[in-house]
Design a protein around this motif. Structure first.
Motif: not given
Length: 197
Positions: A44-45, A54-63, A161-162, A165-175
């Protein structure tokens, strides 16, 4: 302190100057967050800052999963911790200095990739997978880092932010997790051969 609204051209210049200072600075330290809910707060921060610039960020999650070499002894807790910390340090060096890297709990990392509107997120993910996964030699024992990764890009609409993070976690669990090579020689041969298209 003044609460007057500044002209838009002044705002864009100051935002650009702040972003430039952030880009030219030394890499930030790895932030530590205890769980995914705390990660959502960090996101969120960062999303608030991205909206201002005016930028568009992405989040990458690694287990991260630590495995022994085929037929080797199971890694001790201290060795697992050492490998996970070493992987985090390598991750911090492989992303841009203004990207935010956070350790989430014991065996996860999250990277907030700034300004990814035109960058190829799958290519960044594949590059990090190659750079971080694989063999690590710790105290004369060969251990392997197996990674499961997922990414989410903030859309043109306002997201939280929630949600990110949930979208990245779902993508990680499906990978599918990467495979662990049985011998280092096999790994070296695959690195020397050209990538398959």
């Amino acid at each position: 302190m003044s609460s007057t609204i500044q002209p838009s051209h002044h705002l864009s210049l100051s935002a650009h100057a702040t972003l430039s200072r952030r880009r030219n600075s030394e890499p930030q330290a790895i932030e530590i967050v205890p769980d995914m809910l705390s990660l959502a707060g960090l996101l969120n921060r960062e999303l608030g800052a991205a909206r201002r610039y005016g930028t568009r960020p992405a989040v990458l999650l690694l287990q991260v999963e630590v495995r022994p070499e085929a037929g080797g002894m199971a890694p001790r807790t201290g060795q697992q911790e050492e490998l996970i910390a070493a992987l985090g340090a390598r991750l911090r060096c492989r992303v841009r200095s203004h990207d935010v890297v956070a350790r989430v709990g014991r065996a996860r990392y999250a990277v907030v990739l700034q300004n990814m509107a035109r960058a190829p997120l799958p290519a960044v993910q594949a590059r990090l997978q190659r750079a971080l996964g694989g063999p690590y030699e710790l105290q004369s024992q060969l251990l392997f880092a197996s990674l499961r990764m997922g990414a989410a890009l903030c859309g043109p609409h306002r997201c939280s932010g929630l949600e990110l993070s949930q979208s990245a976690e779902l993508a990680m669990e499906q990978a599918a997790p990467d495979t662990v090579p049985t011998l280092v020689a096999d790994r070296r041969r695959s690195e020397d051969s050209p990538p398959r298209l």
